[in-house]
Design a protein around this motif. Structure first.
Motif, short mmCIF file in Angstrom:
data_model
loop_
_atom_site.label_atom_id
_atom_site.label_comp_id
_atom_site.label_asym_id
_atom_site.label_seq_id
_atom_site.Cartn_x
_atom_site.Cartn_y
_atom_site.Cartn_z
N GLU A 140 0.71 -1.88 0.04
CA GLU A 140 0.26 -0.03 -0.10
C GLU A 140 0.51 1.32 0.14
N TRP A 157 4.90 -0.54 7.91
CA TRP A 157 4.46 -1.95 7.98
C TRP A 157 3.83 -2.82 8.79
N PRO A 158 2.89 -3.25 8.54
CA PRO A 158 2.55 -4.05 7.88
C PRO A 158 0.59 -2.94 8.01
N PRO A 160 -2.98 -0.21 8.55
CA PRO A 160 -3.33 0.23 6.95
C PRO A 160 -2.55 2.16 6.45
N GLY A 163 -0.23 -2.65 4.24
CA GLY A 163 -0.60 -3.59 4.21
C GLY A 163 0.72 -4.27 2.97
N ASN A 184 -1.01 -8.09 7.04
CA ASN A 184 -1.77 -6.57 7.32
C ASN A 184 -2.13 -6.44 8.81
N GLN A 237 -8.17 -2.97 5.59
CA GLN A 237 -7.06 -2.45 4.52
C GLN A 237 -7.48 -2.96 2.64
N TYR A 238 -6.60 -2.62 2.16
CA TYR A 238 -6.52 -3.26 0.54
C TYR A 238 -7.89 -2.12 -0.11
#
Length: 464
Positions: A140, A157-158, A160, A163, A184, A237-238
């Motif tokens: 991200e 890392w990791p 929000p 990730g 994450n 996340q993502y």
């Protein structure tokens, strides 16, 4: 009975709906961006060399070298080669830490970032020795890693915004499968390993690795095979842009012990691409030149699996696409020839004139051509000319000097071998009385005796 049938019908309906939600199809893919590495160097408008990366006790120093004889990025013949090389050095980008390998790590942060769609790369890894750790992965874009633009990219890392998704990650010390994974803090996704049908050799063949990503699902593919789908609809996340990374790590906590005979490892990438869904076509890939029906030489073996891509028409082939008359590529071998003024030997005189070192190459694949790269840093003003290097030892100190050469063939896949030779620069010995065997020394003794007798005769003559 009725209730059982009703429950079965409901169960079947729910399974069908779940299947539709996971595998809901679209018409095709529209290419949004691609780097197909058709130039003669890394396109730095797409990529950053992440030279400050230093994780997991890995032993490599990442560089931005795409032009020297020891470059870690080679863009040629339509592909990018990320080359890890065995070399002990003080890594300037890591505060002078001692590292025993150089390698390459590219990321597209702040240059090419993507939110949803399909991200794919066609690649292969050319080495099966232990200790290597190549990867095609994503992060991200708010992670606090080079390059730092100051645009809210301060997240560790990791968490929000920082990730990770591993699209393809392979370990030389665990060669039968590759890894897909998530990292994450939201409990999303999990590690899934895909076992290569033909074992480790599959990693040396071309395959297209991809994720298909939307707000609810992330699916991993190798060629046309769905490896796994993850439901991320409730994941926090993502849901923001991510960028691509390509690298070859060496050793460390995860890469493990490095094969002591390994001196070079190569990750070759045909292209990296991003595409979005469209109803205008029915393509399976971002790059429409890639297809499961691609068979350029017409031998019935898909390009992705064809180890002999130029089979003459009409010949019978094996499962690798090779005819009886075609040989799989074998690594070349070579030896050194050291000469000074026409005399062979690894001990040379500092005042004896120019020295030439030549590699003599032996290759079972007679049609292969070869490229020779030299490590001649210990020599003074060397002249490199293809398979030979020349230097004059006049201004060199007395001592030993090591010269290293790497020979790479043009077979499929490209194979390399590295050897070294040690040369001693010495001062010539003082002149000898004679050449051994007693002949020369006897001459001088007889001459001395003759002169003595002559003097005695003259003295006797004068006495008389």
């Amino acid at each position: 009975m009725f209730i059982a049938k009703f429950n079965s019908a409901i169960k079947y309906l729910l399974i069908s709906l779940a299947t539709l939600s996971v595998h809901q199809v679209h018409a095709g893919w529209q290419l949004e961006w691609i780097d197909d590495f058709d130039g003669n160097g890394v396109n730095w408008s797409n990529w950053t060399a992440q030279t400050q990366a230093n994780y997991n006790n890995e032993v490599q120093c990442y560089t931005d070298d795409d032009s020297s004889s020891e470059r870690n990025y080679d863009v040629s013949e339509g592909t990018l080669k990320i080359i890890a090389r065995k070399k002990t050095l003080s890594c300037s980008t890591l505060g002078g830490q001692t590292k025993t390998w150089t390698s390459g790590r590219l990321n597209s942060k702040d240059k090419q970032e993507f939110l949803y769609g399909r991200i794919e790369s066609r690649l292969r890894f050319l080495n099966l020795e232990g200790g290597t750790w190549p990867a095609f992965w994503m992060l991200e874009n708010r992670i606090a890693e080079q390059p730092i633009a100051g645009d809210n990219d301060f997240v560790n890392w990791p968490n929000p915004g920082a990730g990770e998704i591993d699209v393809w990650e392979w370990f030389g010390n665990g060669p039968n499968s590759y890894i897909t994974n998530f990292f994450n803090t939201s409990g999303c996704g999990s590690e899934v390993r895909y076992t290569y049908p033909n074992g480790p050799v599959d990693v040396t063949q071309w395959h297209t690795y991809a994720i298909e990503w939307n707000e609810d699902d992330i699916s991993f593919y190798v060629d046309d095979t769905l490896v796994v789908s993850h439901n991320v609809s409730s994941c926090t996340q993502y849901k923001e842009p991510m960028f691509v990374l390509l690298n070859v790590a060496m050793g460390g906590n995860l890469g493990g012990a490095i094969d002591p005979n390994l001196t070079q490892a190569v990750l070759e990438i045909d292209y990296v691409a991003h595409c979005s869904t469209t109803s205008a076509n029915d393509r399976f890939y971002c790059n429409d030149s890639v297809s499961t029906t691609n068979d350029d030489d017409g031998d019935g073996v898909n390009n992705n699996d064809d180890l002999c891509p130029d089979t003459p028409p009409g010949q019978s082939v094996d499962v690798n696409g090779c005819s009886v008359s075609q040989e799989l590529n074998e690594a070349p071998e070579f030896s050194f020839i050291v000469t000074q003024q026409g005399v062979e030997g690894t001990i040379v005189e500092d005042e004896g004139g120019p020295v030439t070192i030549t590699v003599e190459i032996f290759d079972e694949n007679a049609s292969d051509t070869h490229q020779v790269t030299w490590d001649v840093n210990q020599l003074v003003n060397p002249t490199v000319n293809g398979s030979s290097v020349a230097f004059n030892p006049t201004n060199m100190e007395i001592g030993n000097y090591t010269i290293t050469a790497t020979v790479t063939d043009n077979g499929t896949p490209n194979l390399s071998v590295t050897n070294s030779v040690t040369i001693r620069v010495a001062t010539p010995p003082p002149p000898q009385l004679g050449t051994g065997g007693g002949g020369g020394l006897s001459y001088w003794v007889l001459l001395l005796i003759s002169i003595t007798l002559l003097l005695m005769r003259n003295r006797l003559t004068k006495t008389r």
